[in-house]
Write an enzyme that holds these catalytic residues in place. Structure first.
Site, PDB file in Angstrom:
ATOM      1  N   HIS A   1       0.819  -1.211   0.000  1.00  0.00           N
ATOM      2  CA  HIS A   1       0.000   0.000   0.000  1.00  0.00           C
ATOM      3  C   HIS A   1       0.854   1.263   0.000  1.00  0.00           C
ATOM      4  O   HIS A   1       0.391   2.331  -0.402  1.00  0.00           O
ATOM      5  CB  HIS A   1      -1.012  -0.014   1.157  1.00  0.00           C
ATOM      6  CG  HIS A   1      -0.466   0.272   2.515  1.00  0.00           C
ATOM      7  ND1 HIS A   1      -0.184  -0.716   3.436  1.00  0.00           N
ATOM      8  CD2 HIS A   1      -0.184   1.442   3.142  1.00  0.00           C
ATOM      9  CE1 HIS A   1       0.247  -0.172   4.555  1.00  0.00           C
ATOM     10  NE2 HIS A   1       0.255   1.141   4.408  1.00  0.00           N
TER      11      HIS A   1
ATOM     12  N   ASP B   1       1.207  -7.712   2.206  1.00  0.00           N
ATOM     13  CA  ASP B   1       1.330  -6.267   1.994  1.00  0.00           C
ATOM     14  C   ASP B   1       2.798  -5.864   1.843  1.00  0.00           C
ATOM     15  O   ASP B   1       3.406  -5.323   2.761  1.00  0.00           O
ATOM     16  CB  ASP B   1       0.682  -5.535   3.171  1.00  0.00           C
ATOM     17  CG  ASP B   1       0.411  -4.070   2.869  1.00  0.00           C
ATOM     18  OD1 ASP B   1       0.914  -3.577   1.843  1.00  0.00           O
ATOM     19  OD2 ASP B   1      -0.290  -3.422   3.661  1.00  0.00           O
TER      20      ASP B   1
ATOM     21  N   SER C   1       3.956   2.315   8.407  1.00  0.00           N
ATOM     22  CA  SER C   1       3.713   1.369   7.324  1.00  0.00           C
ATOM     23  C   SER C   1       5.011   1.124   6.566  1.00  0.00           C
ATOM     24  O   SER C   1       5.679   2.062   6.135  1.00  0.00           O
ATOM     25  CB  SER C   1       2.658   1.926   6.365  1.00  0.00           C
ATOM     26  OG  SER C   1       1.401   1.975   6.972  1.00  0.00           O
TER      27      SER C   1
END
Length: 750
Positions: free
Chosen positions: A91, A228, A663
């Site tokens: 992402h 991810d 992230s």
């Protein structure tokens, strides 16, 4: 049952039982690496760290911090080879993957893997930033700044001026950059010297069915089965220094890259998250928390809910729209769901009441017999209340401007032309206007590439209605009030949107270019009379005249009060180790692998596997589609060296304190080896930006073995695995970790 199968099941049962032991308490704090020695080293080593803090953060030698980068402006990445290979979240790389995608080359759906260096794709504007060193510069920044009697705006001007001077002096004559950030609400200031690389190329990304598996359904949730991750590579000039893109650039040679452990994790294992957390507000007062909980979050959730519903429908109906809006949808949905979870968590913690209890203790402490303390802190809390009360309508009005009005892409684009409109209205010289027009034309290319007029018209009808109804009437512009009268009833704003999009010349690239050309030729009315420009100009002008000034006064007052309040809290609680709120600077969080109990009678294990992923598979639900090749590998149990007990680990959770910006952060074991990639928090823990719950906060990590399995067995990109340093078998002693020659490399598998 064979002895071998029985033993394997016994091991799996043991791990499951371990995961249901009483959960560990989460470890609060996002710590400055340069202060670990004095604040955290002993506690970290007690929890399982086998390194010294010098091996984590060092200015004089390669350390873990030299393998960590700020990826773009809002994520983290880590270097996993001596050839500049960079690992981050899918992402985080999503907008780059999307930018290279089209209906014909749909890398979002199919994934992308560069099988040679010349297939690695450049990404203009993408950067990777290393921290060279950090330094406490509080005394230099506050030199000549009075402690009291100075307005916040003037204080900030002096602080910025001093900070820029300090930063410029630190990097003069070098290729480095530097910036200064405030900490503890401006009680302290630290400088960060950086090295910014501008040539970062896409190397590999799994298909969205792996990289986004679970979609919005599973976002912020546990258990999780999302692969991810994405891979990039940093390129440098011939001197290994930052350089703009050139086909002649070479892969960057880092000071340190992370070895990757195949040994896995178990409950109680030490975990360290190294990254660039974005924003937290742990020291808000009760009034600040209440404003967030009862006003700001509900307004933003309502607006995004409406917009996401429209985008979802149009994206499902058209592949072109799906690709155009994929990154935008993901960005909107991410914080929409986070705010919902945050409010649930704040309610469960009774956060406002707990803050009031702390404030009662502070009031008692402030009003002791110490006259100086009473003079400094005694009247703080009533002043907080007064200023937050004055902010309530202004906060709502601000949120509806930023989320609803500016959530309409046509208005957002029209607003980007406001400087040109001002120039034209002021009869600026033609040469300057022409130069501005050419620059705006270049910027328009990217906007219209990912813009769909019919979709945006639907969004406008919904969001303008919310804007007009949600904004306090006294703070609505007269232009919008007039439109509400002109287009009454439940379909009024839809009717207005139909008229607006029919008449505006800013809804297509060709028409927008024509408007810009006319302005360059002296016809300012082509822009100034456009209905989209007129609407956004009315909204922004009203915002700047009637909302922003009183909002700024009140928030400046709150900033001064917050700085003093936090200084007081640190004096009151001398036995507490305070950490600064996150502000997108390099931090360390540490904890241990652990499951948790989200509700009465519910226990979550600390890990998920490929078996669990396949159990979720649902071809009728786009969030849970599974690629055919992954299904085939699963049926054949073709897992290579990445399997444990007959399956592939996918994700695990630990007690680290993380937030947005973490992230892509590396999750590192006690020996300094990479064990996973941080990609989310559990929904029950999303309020940790405001208030921490040690029993429920967990960070969600992609197990690095699943990443390797996808790269190697699914994608067939074994050449990428071969350039990584893989560690397996008996673990190395901490002293051995410093020497690359003693790091064991996994033998190639067939």
């Amino acid at each position: 049952m064979s002895t071998r199968r029985f033993a394997a099941r016994l091991v799996l049962l043991s791990l499951t039982l371990l995961s249901f032991l009483p959960p560990a308490r989460a470890d609060e704090g996002m710590w400055l690496p340069m202060l670990l020695k004095q604040l955290n080293e002993a506690d970290m080593q007690k929890k399982g760290l086998q390194l010294t803090v010098e091996q984590i953060y060092s200015v004089n030698q390669g350390s873990l911090k030299d393998a960590v980068v700020q990826f773009g402006g809002g994520c983290t990445g880590e270097i996993i080879s001596d050839q500049g290979l960079l690992l981050t979240n899918h992402h985080c790389g999503y907008s780059q993957i999307q930018s290279h995608s089209s209906v014909e080359k749909d890398y979002l759906t199919k994934g992308y893997w560069a099988m040679s260096r010349d297939q690695e794709l450049p990404n203009p504007g993408l950067t990777a930033t290393f921290i060279v060193r950090m330094e406490d510069v509080t005394s230099q920044v506050l030199a000549g700044v009075p402690a009291t009697g100075l307005g916040e705006a003037e204080r900030e001007r002096l602080v910025q001026q001093n900070g820029q001077r300090v930063a410029q002096a630190a990097v003069q004559g070098t290729h480095y950059q530097a910036f200064v950030r405030p900490f503890f609400n401006g009680n302290e200031y630290y400088m960060f010297v950086t090295e910014v690389f501008q040539d970062v190329r896409l190397v590999g990304a799994p298909p969205s069915a792996i990289g986004k598996f679970g979609g919005d359904t599973d976002n912020w949730m546990w258990p999780r089965h999302t692969g991810d991750f994405s891979l990039f590579r940093i390129y440098a000039g011939p001197d290994n220094k930052p350089a703009t893109y050139s086909p002649d650039n070479k892969p960057f040679k880092p000071r340190h890259h992370l070895a990757i452990s195949l040994n896995g994790v178990k409950p109680g294992d030490f975990t360290l998250v190294f990254g660039f957390p974005g924003r937290t507000n742990e020291y808000l007062t009760s009034w600040g928390v209440d404003e967030l909980y009862s006003l700001s979050n509900p307004a933003k959730i309502k607006v995004r809910d409406a917009k996401l519903h429209i985008l979802d429908q149009d994206m499902k109906a058209s592949d072109k729209v799906r690709i155009q809006y994929a990154a935008k949808y993901a960005s909107l949905a991410n914080y929409w769901k986070k705010w919902i979870g945050e409010n649930r968590g704040l309610k469960k913690l009774d956060a406002v009441a707990r803050k009031r209890e702390q404030e009662a203790r502070f009031t008692q402490w402030a009003n002791t017999s110490d006259a100086a303390r009473k003079a400094t802190y005694g009247a703080l809390l009533p002043e907080f209340e007064k200023n937050y009360n004055s902010l309530r309508d202004l906060t709502v009005a601000r949120d509806y401007v930023t989320e609803a009005a500016m959530g309409v892409e046509l208005l957002l684009y029209a607003n980007s032309l406001s400087a040109l409109g001002d120039m034209a209205a002021a009869k600026t010289p033609a040469a300057d206007i022409t130069a501005a027009v050419e620059k705006l034309k270049k910027g328009a290319v990217g906007f219209f590439r990912n813009y769909n007029k019919p979709t945006d018209q639907k969004v406008a009808a919904a969001l303008l209605a919310l804007y007009a109804d949600g904004t306090p009437t006294a703070l609505l512009p007269d232009y919008v009030k007039a439109l509400r009268k002109q287009y009454p009833g439940p379909t009024g704003w839809a009717n207005y949107a139909s008229t607006l999009y029919a008449k505006s010349r800013l809804t297509t690239q060709a028409d927008a270019y024509a408007v810009l050309d006319e302005v360059a030729q002296g016809n300012a009315r082509a822009l100034l009379n456009d209905p989209a420009y007129q609407l956004v100009n009315a909204i922004v002008t009203n915002y700047r005249a009637n909302i922003l000034p009183p909002y700024t006064i009140a928030t400046d007052n709150v900033a001064v009060l917050s700085r003093t309040y936090l200084a007081g809290l640190r004096q009151m609680q001398t036995d507490r180790k305070f950490y600064p709120d996150a502000n997108s600077t390099l931090r360390v969080a540490y904890g241990q692998v652990a499951g948790y109990e989200p509700a009465d009678g519910v226990r979550y294990a600390y890990y998920t596997t490929l078996d669990g992923l396949m159990a979720k598979a649902d071809s009728a639900n786009p969030d849970f589609e599974v690629p055919a090749r992954l299904t085939d590998l699963y049926r054949k149990k073709d897992y290579g060296p990445y399997a444990v007990n007959g399956t592939v680990p996918v994700a695990f959770i630990a007690t680290n304190h993380t937030t947005g910006g973490n992230s892509g952060s590396p999750v590192i074991n006690g020996r300094g080896e990479l064990i996973g990639v941080n990609f989310d928090r559990n929904w029950e823990g999303t309020m940790s930006d405001i208030m921490f719950d040690p029993d429920r906060v967990r960070n969600i990590t992609l197990d690095v073995r699943y990443m390797l399995f996808v790269v190697d067995k699914y994608a067939g990109a074994k050449h990428l695995v071969n350039e990584m340093t893989l560690v397996s078998g008996p673990v190395a002693a901490p002293s051995e970790m410093k020497a690359k020659k003693k790091t064991k490399r996994l033998k190639k598998t067939k």
